[in-house]
Design an enzyme around this catalytic site. Structure first.
Site, PDB file in Angstrom:
ATOM      1  N   ASP A 113       0.863  -1.169   0.000  1.00 47.93           N
ATOM      2  CA  ASP A 113       0.000   0.000   0.000  1.00 47.93           C
ATOM      3  C   ASP A 113       0.907   1.228   0.000  1.00 47.93           C
ATOM      4  OD1 ASP A 113      -3.026   0.953   1.845  1.00 47.93           O
ATOM      5  OD2 ASP A 113      -2.118   1.661  -0.016  1.00 47.93           O
ATOM      6  N   SER A 114       0.339   2.375  -0.419  1.00 49.27           N
ATOM      7  CA  SER A 114       1.199   3.528  -0.742  1.00 49.27           C
ATOM      8  C   SER A 114       1.441   4.477   0.423  1.00 49.27           C
ATOM      9  CB  SER A 114       0.543   4.331  -1.871  1.00 49.27           C
ATOM     10  OG  SER A 114      -0.817   4.574  -1.524  1.00 49.27           O
ATOM     11  N   GLY A 115       0.714   4.291   1.520  1.00 48.93           N
ATOM     12  CA  GLY A 115       1.013   5.122   2.674  1.00 48.93           C
ATOM     13  C   GLY A 115      -0.036   6.174   2.987  1.00 48.93           C
ATOM     14  N   GLY A 116      -0.831   6.570   1.987  1.00 42.86           N
ATOM     15  CA  GLY A 116      -1.835   7.612   2.222  1.00 42.86           C
ATOM     16  C   GLY A 116      -2.761   7.254   3.360  1.00 42.86           C
ATOM     17  N   PHE A 117      -3.345   6.089   3.242  1.00 46.27           N
ATOM     18  CA  PHE A 117      -4.324   5.662   4.257  1.00 46.27           C
ATOM     19  C   PHE A 117      -3.675   5.544   5.628  1.00 46.27           C
ATOM     20  CE2 PHE A 117      -8.232   3.728   5.576  1.00 46.27           C
ATOM     21  CZ  PHE A 117      -7.878   2.833   6.573  1.00 46.27           C
ATOM     22  N   ASP A 119      -2.736   8.214  -2.689  1.00 43.84           N
ATOM     23  CA  ASP A 119      -4.100   8.752  -2.803  1.00 43.84           C
ATOM     24  C   ASP A 119      -4.543   9.320  -1.466  1.00 43.84           C
ATOM     25  OD1 ASP A 119      -4.112   6.273  -1.494  1.00 43.84           O
ATOM     26  OD2 ASP A 119      -6.215   5.960  -1.979  1.00 43.84           O
ATOM     27  N   GLN A 145     -11.631   6.438  -5.838  1.00 44.12           N
ATOM     28  CA  GLN A 145     -12.311   6.982  -4.676  1.00 44.12           C
ATOM     29  C   GLN A 145     -13.742   7.380  -5.055  1.00 44.12           C
ATOM     30  OE1 GLN A 145     -11.174   6.860  -1.664  1.00 44.12           O
ATOM     31  NE2 GLN A 145      -8.993   6.409  -2.013  1.00 44.12           N
ATOM     32  N   GLY A 183     -11.308   4.035  -0.218  1.00 46.08           N
ATOM     33  CA  GLY A 183     -12.345   4.872   0.378  1.00 46.08           C
ATOM     34  C   GLY A 183     -13.495   4.096   0.965  1.00 46.08           C
ATOM     35  N   ASP A 217      -7.708  -7.524   0.951  1.00 47.93           N
ATOM     36  CA  ASP A 217      -6.768  -7.621   2.079  1.00 47.93           C
ATOM     37  C   ASP A 217      -7.455  -7.078   3.317  1.00 47.93           C
ATOM     38  OD1 ASP A 217      -6.328  -4.551   1.645  1.00 47.93           O
ATOM     39  OD2 ASP A 217      -5.287  -5.092   3.516  1.00 47.93           O
ATOM     40  N   CYS A 236     -13.078 -27.963   8.589  1.00 45.88           N
ATOM     41  CA  CYS A 236     -11.842 -27.369   8.072  1.00 45.88           C
ATOM     42  C   CYS A 236     -10.733 -28.409   8.058  1.00 45.88           C
ATOM     43  CB  CYS A 236     -11.431 -26.192   8.962  1.00 45.88           C
ATOM     44  SG  CYS A 236      -9.877 -25.407   8.466  1.00 45.88           S
ATOM     45  N   CYS A 253      -7.500 -27.678   7.794  1.00 46.33           N
ATOM     46  CA  CYS A 253      -6.201 -27.038   8.005  1.00 46.33           C
ATOM     47  C   CYS A 253      -5.422 -27.749   9.108  1.00 46.33           C
ATOM     48  CB  CYS A 253      -6.372 -25.553   8.343  1.00 46.33           C
ATOM     49  SG  CYS A 253      -6.605 -25.169  10.084  1.00 46.33           S
ATOM     50  N   CYS A 301      -6.919 -27.395  12.667  1.00 45.97           N
ATOM     51  CA  CYS A 301      -8.158 -28.144  12.937  1.00 45.97           C
ATOM     52  C   CYS A 301      -7.933 -29.649  12.924  1.00 45.97           C
ATOM     53  CB  CYS A 301      -9.221 -27.748  11.913  1.00 45.97           C
ATOM     54  SG  CYS A 301      -9.722 -26.035  12.127  1.00 45.97           S
ATOM     55  N   HIS A 355      -5.250 -20.467  11.349  1.00 43.27           N
ATOM     56  CA  HIS A 355      -6.573 -20.955  10.932  1.00 43.27           C
ATOM     57  C   HIS A 355      -7.409 -19.853  10.277  1.00 43.27           C
ATOM     58  CE1 HIS A 355     -10.541 -22.719  10.789  1.00 43.27           C
ATOM     59  NE2 HIS A 355     -10.964 -21.598  11.333  1.00 43.27           N
TER      60      HIS A 355
HETATM   61  N1  LIG Z   1      -4.130   3.596  -0.252  1.00 40.68           N
HETATM   62  C1  LIG Z   1      -5.304   3.274   0.337  1.00 40.68           C
HETATM   63  N2  LIG Z   1      -5.359   2.287   1.247  1.00 40.68           N
HETATM   64  C2  LIG Z   1      -6.539   1.988   1.863  1.00 40.68           C
HETATM   65  C3  LIG Z   1      -6.571   1.006   2.873  1.00 40.68           C
HETATM   66  C4  LIG Z   1      -7.790   0.739   3.499  1.00 40.68           C
HETATM   67  N3  LIG Z   1      -8.095  -0.104   4.547  1.00 40.68           N
HETATM   68  C5  LIG Z   1      -9.410   0.106   4.754  1.00 40.68           C
HETATM   69  N4  LIG Z   1     -10.121  -0.463   5.729  1.00 40.68           N
HETATM   70  C6  LIG Z   1      -9.480  -1.250   6.774  1.00 40.68           C
HETATM   71  C7  LIG Z   1     -10.509  -1.310   7.836  1.00 40.68           C
HETATM   72  C8  LIG Z   1     -10.073  -2.099   9.001  1.00 40.68           C
HETATM   73  C9  LIG Z   1      -9.146  -1.575   9.905  1.00 40.68           C
HETATM   74  C10 LIG Z   1      -8.813  -2.329  11.050  1.00 40.68           C
HETATM   75  C11 LIG Z   1      -9.432  -3.573  11.256  1.00 40.68           C
HETATM   76  C12 LIG Z   1      -9.108  -4.356  12.473  1.00 40.68           C
HETATM   77  O1  LIG Z   1      -8.268  -3.882  13.285  1.00 40.68           O
HETATM   78  O2  LIG Z   1      -9.688  -5.465  12.601  1.00 40.68           O
HETATM   79  C13 LIG Z   1     -10.337  -4.092  10.330  1.00 40.68           C
HETATM   80  C14 LIG Z   1     -10.674  -3.341   9.196  1.00 40.68           C
HETATM   81  N5  LIG Z   1      -9.968   0.982   3.895  1.00 40.68           N
HETATM   82  C15 LIG Z   1      -8.957   1.419   3.113  1.00 40.68           C
HETATM   83  C16 LIG Z   1      -8.932   2.379   2.110  1.00 40.68           C
HETATM   84  C17 LIG Z   1      -7.713   2.680   1.501  1.00 40.68           C
HETATM   85  C18 LIG Z   1      -7.634   3.710   0.494  1.00 40.68           C
HETATM   86  O3  LIG Z   1      -8.616   4.376   0.130  1.00 40.68           O
HETATM   87  N6  LIG Z   1      -6.423   3.981  -0.049  1.00 40.68           N
END
Ligand SMILES: Nc1nc2cc3nc(NCCc4ccc(C(=O)O)cc4)[nH]c3cc2c(=O)[nH]1
Length: 375
Positions: A95-99, A149, A192, A219, A269, A307, A309, A312, A338
């Site tokens: 992932d690129s780091g924005g989020f 992004d 987005q 998003g 993911d 399962c 695995c 299990c 698991h």
């Molecule tokens: N670059 C980029 N990366 C993203 C990663 C993301 N990850 C999410 N959601 C993750 C939600 C999430 C967070 C924590 C847990 C937990 O701790 O269990 C579960 C789900 N939405 C996301 C949106 C973006 C996005 O627009 N741009």
């Protein structure tokens, strides 16, 4: 030049928009639909690369933001890249780091040139831009890179969304220019548009015209209701090229995976399966099993009778409950293994259902067994 990220569409389910395919990358190919274990800090917490291969993990995710801060992308470049550094010779998506900037650092300031923020580790001033995000991902040797992004906060106004999308498109174009390795064929654009169907469609078309080798849908999974995510997907995937992969970011619950595949998603993911495993919550064919529950104290049967695995087949619920309550490290290794196996196997079963044009029937049965209230 190394082969690029190439999508091979094998079959589309007759009743839905679901697809079965293969994605080819410089470090090998993997079947889709696919769930990617998250290895933020160059490790899928507590599990070895051998175990990840054994469970059928075709590709893992790592994070630009985290590895840039620690141990540093230059160190990893000197180590021969992330694959060598963590002894994982299969595909890696970064992932690129924005989020991550938005979800981790308190103080931040978004400008046209990029984002100014403070490290969540030591508070030092940092700056991340489309160009910097490419430089880091290329140093890591990522097989599938993400554009830089903005994932707007949820909810966001239409006005804010429109401005943010336009900047994300400009950032995506800057990323394409800065991307030099693998003949620019490893960088995904990120769509987005929030929960605004018309904006989702507009942004999908805009990024499709930039001809990326693949598209992420960002998003989402930011607190919106499930039906809003599904509607956003329905407004997005029909406007993305059918011969390119679609990756829905941050989604990791069984129902959302199945409903995402039905709406044309190929890759997912999420930290959910490994995070909940660490407090002993597991996903099974009969629904969630919270292993610390006293009812499992003398349950000497498998975690999930359906399962196959390693966990299990060799360990009981009573034993898992004992380890988790005693905070034994082996306990979270077993629950993490698991949970990931469960989602990877779910995608394999979904792929088979697509090949046989029976995905909706599969969904019906799975939702019934898992205990999801019928839609
Ligand atoms: N670059 C980029 N990366 C993203 C990663 C993301 N990850 C999410 N959601 C993750 C939600 C999430 C967070 C924590 C847990 C937990 O701790 O269990 C579960 C789900 N939405 C996301 C949106 C973006 C996005 O627009 N741009």
């Amino acid at each position: 030049m190394r082969p690029a990220v190439v999508y091979e569409l094998l079959k589309t389910d007759k009743e839905t928009g679901a697809r079965a395919g293969i994605i080819h990358t410089p470090h090998g190919s993997f079947p889709t639909p696919m769930f990617m274990p998250v290895g933020t800090l160059a490790t899928v917490k507590t599990l070895s690369p051998e175990e990840l291969k054994e469970m059928g993990s075709g590709i893992i995710l790592s994070n630009t933001y985290h590895l840039w801060l620690r141990p540093g992308h230059e160190l990893i470049r000197e180590a021969g890249g992330l694959h060598k550094f963590m002894n994982w010779d299969q595909p890696i998506l970064t992932d690129s780091g924005g989020f991550q900037v938005f979800s981790l650092s308190k103080i931040r300031d978004i400008k046209e040139e990029g984002v100014h923020f403070r490290s969540h580790l030591d508070g030092s001033k940092l700056f991340l831009s489309p160009e910097k995000a490419i430089e880091i991902q290329e140093a890591l040797g990522s097989d599938i890179m993400m554009s830089f992004d903005e994932c707007p906060p949820y909810p966001a106004s239409r006005e804010y969304m429109i401005q943010s999308m336009a900047r994300t498109t400009r950032w995506a174009e800057r990323g394409l220019k800065a991307h030099t390795t693998m003949d620019k064929q490893s960088l995904f654009g990120i769509v987005q548009g929030g929960v605004y169907s018309d904006l989702r469609q507009q942004h999908a078309k805009e990024l499709a015209s930039l001809d990326f080798p693949g598209y992420s849908i960002g998003g989402l999974s930011v607190g919106e209701e499930k039906h809003l995510m599904n509607e956003a997907l329905e407004a997005t995937t029909p406007f993305l090229p059918a011969d390119k992969p679609r990756y829905l970011m941050g989604v990791g619950s069984p129902d959302a995976l199945i409903d995402g595949v039905i709406r044309g998603i190929d890759m997912f993911d999420c930290v959910l399966p490994t995070r909940i495993a660490r407090n002993g919550t597991t996903m099974t064919s009969q629904g969630r099993v919270v292993i610390k529950n006293a009812i499992y104290e003398r349950d000497f049967g498998p975690l999930d009778p359906n399962c196959d695995c390693h966990v299990c087949k060799n360990y009981s619920r009573a034993y898992l409950r004992h380890l988790i309550k005693a905070k034994e490290a082996f306990g979270i290794r077993l629950t993490s293994y698991h949970n990931l196996y469960f989602l990877i196997k779910l995608m394999e079963d979904v792929r088979e259902a697509i090949m046989e044009d029976r995905l909706l029937a599969f969904r019906e049965e799975f939702f019934e067994q898992y205990g999801y209230n019928k839609e």
